[in-house]
Design a protein around this motif. Structure first.
Motif, PDB file in Angstrom:
ATOM      1  N   GLU A 180      45.653  56.979  48.891  1.00 17.74           N
ATOM      2  CA  GLU A 180      44.789  58.136  48.646  1.00 17.74           C
ATOM      3  C   GLU A 180      43.301  57.790  48.674  1.00 17.74           C
ATOM      4  N   TYR A 181      42.953  56.497  48.622  1.00 19.12           N
ATOM      5  CA  TYR A 181      41.558  56.081  48.571  1.00 19.12           C
ATOM      6  C   TYR A 181      41.272  55.050  49.662  1.00 19.12           C
ATOM      7  N   LEU A 182      40.048  55.126  50.227  1.00 13.81           N
ATOM      8  CA  LEU A 182      39.615  54.169  51.238  1.00 13.81           C
ATOM      9  C   LEU A 182      38.278  53.583  50.826  1.00 13.81           C
ATOM     10  N   ARG A 183      38.083  52.309  51.134  1.00 16.76           N
ATOM     11  CA  ARG A 183      36.803  51.648  50.853  1.00 16.76           C
ATOM     12  C   ARG A 183      36.460  50.707  52.003  1.00 16.76           C
ATOM     13  N   TRP A 184      35.198  50.806  52.464  1.00 17.90           N
ATOM     14  CA  TRP A 184      34.695  49.787  53.375  1.00 17.90           C
ATOM     15  C   TRP A 184      34.597  48.477  52.591  1.00 17.90           C
ATOM     16  N   ILE A 185      34.811  47.361  53.254  1.00 18.99           N
ATOM     17  CA  ILE A 185      34.683  46.080  52.550  1.00 18.99           C
ATOM     18  C   ILE A 185      33.798  45.116  53.344  1.00 18.99           C
ATOM     19  N   GLU A 186      33.074  44.283  52.625  1.00 19.48           N
ATOM     20  CA  GLU A 186      32.255  43.209  53.202  1.00 19.48           C
ATOM     21  C   GLU A 186      32.324  42.005  52.275  1.00 19.48           C
ATOM     22  N   THR A 187      32.219  40.817  52.862  1.00 19.37           N
ATOM     23  CA  THR A 187      32.184  39.591  52.062  1.00 19.37           C
ATOM     24  C   THR A 187      30.749  39.101  51.954  1.00 19.37           C
ATOM     25  N   ASP A 188      30.521  38.145  51.039  1.00 20.05           N
ATOM     26  CA  ASP A 188      29.164  37.626  50.825  1.00 20.05           C
ATOM     27  C   ASP A 188      28.604  36.952  52.074  1.00 20.05           C
ATOM     28  N   ASP A 189      29.493  36.293  52.861  1.00 16.97           N
ATOM     29  CA  ASP A 189      29.008  35.615  54.069  1.00 16.97           C
ATOM     30  C   ASP A 189      29.021  36.516  55.303  1.00 16.97           C
ATOM     31  N   GLY A 190      29.476  37.760  55.154  1.00 18.43           N
ATOM     32  CA  GLY A 190      29.460  38.700  56.271  1.00 18.43           C
ATOM     33  C   GLY A 190      30.530  38.477  57.308  1.00 18.43           C
ATOM     34  N   GLN A 191      31.449  37.561  57.060  1.00 13.95           N
ATOM     35  CA  GLN A 191      32.500  37.269  58.027  1.00 13.95           C
ATOM     36  C   GLN A 191      33.739  38.135  57.767  1.00 13.95           C
ATOM     37  N   PRO A 192      34.501  38.421  58.834  1.00  9.73           N
ATOM     38  CA  PRO A 192      35.746  39.173  58.642  1.00  9.73           C
ATOM     39  C   PRO A 192      36.680  38.428  57.694  1.00  9.73           C
TER      40      PRO A 192
END
Length: 363
Positions: free
Chosen positions: A299-311
């Motif tokens: 029911e919920y979606l979130r964009w995600i990013e890491t501290d180093d910007g890598q997948p």
């Protein structure tokens, strides 16, 4: 191919025209200063005579068996309840509450035929039930509670018509004809109570019997020969929209604020779910593609990013069983969650992960 397409368009137009004719019921019933039973009786008598003439001309037998008889009883109830509800509540409330019939088809199919509903059907039932509640909240403020209840009962009886006509050895036109006969027999005796027969009453009854019932059902029967049921259901959705407009323009009767909200919820709940049926039908019949739909618990979606910007890889994350890592078509990563609690839990377990609300676009 062009002739087939032309036939299909003509059939859809016939279904559309029948729905437009049905939508005139509210305004002409309101214009009649008679009781519900005599209106239902005379309307059905006129409609029955027109249908009898059409069936005789087309050499369609007046089929009467157990299934058509049960369908006729359900139709008689639908006709009478519809007229009675129009006399006790707004025409808009009446038609929208009768429009809940497909939901009762789902319920009765489960109760009597043990046909398990799809997840989408259950959602539609919940949405429509919520919309119906708005009508009864509105009736507490503006009156018409009994009329709303009778309108809802007309939806129940109309569902019975659909179920009976879907059985083997059923005949839709014969069922309508015998339903008119039964409705006229039960309603005409009440005509003795009426003392005034102005020209507007006679004209309204003729329009109701000839156009709003008889020709509307005949056009629907013709159109359904080449129009898929799901498409016909969608096209017929014009009735609960056009009916209140006609009554508001020519009779100055308006829906209450809660009823207006309820009408929108009910129509979206009934018609919205049919969009998936239309998609499935077109993929199957026009592109020869089978479609299988399976609901997901997220029911919920979130964009995600890491501290180093890598997948990030899924094995590098600590995720619960109700969370899934996915990518959009541009390669942006998202997490799907079943609950708000899951979002908080994943955030707590993955300190190097930045999550942001889903919305808009990403490069």
């Amino acid at each position: 191919m062009q002739s087939t397409t032309g036939q299909r368009r003509r059939a859809i137009f016939e279904v559309l025209l029948s729905a437009a004719m049905w939508s005139t019921g509210g305004i002409f019933i309101k214009l009649l200063d008679w009781g519900a039973m005599p209106i239902a009786g005379v309307r059905s008598l006129i409609a029955g005579l027109v249908m009898a003439a059409y069936m005789l001309m087309r050499r369609i037998p007046y089929k009467l068996n157990a299934r058509s008889a049960r369908s006729a009883v359900a139709l008689c109830g639908t006709f009478t309840l519809f007229v009675a509800a129009n006399k006790l509540t707004t025409a808009a409330n009446t038609i929208v509450l009768q429009f809940t019939a497909p939901i009762f088809v789902i319920v009765f199919s489960l109760l009597f035929w043990h046909k398990r509903p799809r997840r989408l059907d259950l959602i539609a039932c919940a949405v429509v039930f919520g919309g119906v509640l708005f009508f009864f909240v509105d009736s507490l403020e503006m009156g018409g509670g009994l009329g709303n209840f009778l309108a809802l009962l007309s939806g129940v009886s109309y569902a019975g018509v659909f179920l009976m006509n879907d059985m083997p050895d059923s005949d839709a036109l014969s069922s309508v004809f015998w339903g008119e006969v039964l409705s006229s027999v039960t309603g005409l005796p009440f005509l003795l109570q009426e003392t005034e027969f102005p020209p507007t009453a006679i004209l309204s009854l003729v329009v109701l019997g000839v156009f709003q019932v008889a020709l509307a059902y005949i056009l629907l029967a013709i159109g359904l020969k080449t129009t898929p049921p799901v498409m016909a259901s969608l096209v017929s959705g014009i009735e609960p929209v056009l009916n209140p407009i006609l009554v508001a323009v020519f009779y100055q009767e308006y829906m209450g604020p809660f009823a207006l909200i309820g009408a929108a919820v009910v129509i979206v709940g009934v018609v919205g779910t049919l969009q998936f049926d239309v998609l499935e039908y077109r993929l199957k019949n026009e592109y020869n593609v089978d479609l299988y739909m399976e609901g997901l618990p997220y029911e919920y979606l979130r964009w995600i990013e890491t501290d180093d910007g890598q997948p990030v890889k899924e094995e590098d994350l600590t995720l619960g069983t109700d969370t899934k890592l996915v990518e959009d078509y541009k390669g942006n990563q998202l997490l799907l969650f079943a609950s708000q609690w899951s979002i908080n839990w994943v955030q707590e377990k993955n300190k190097n992960l930045t999550m942001s609300e889903f919305g808009g676009t990403r490069e």
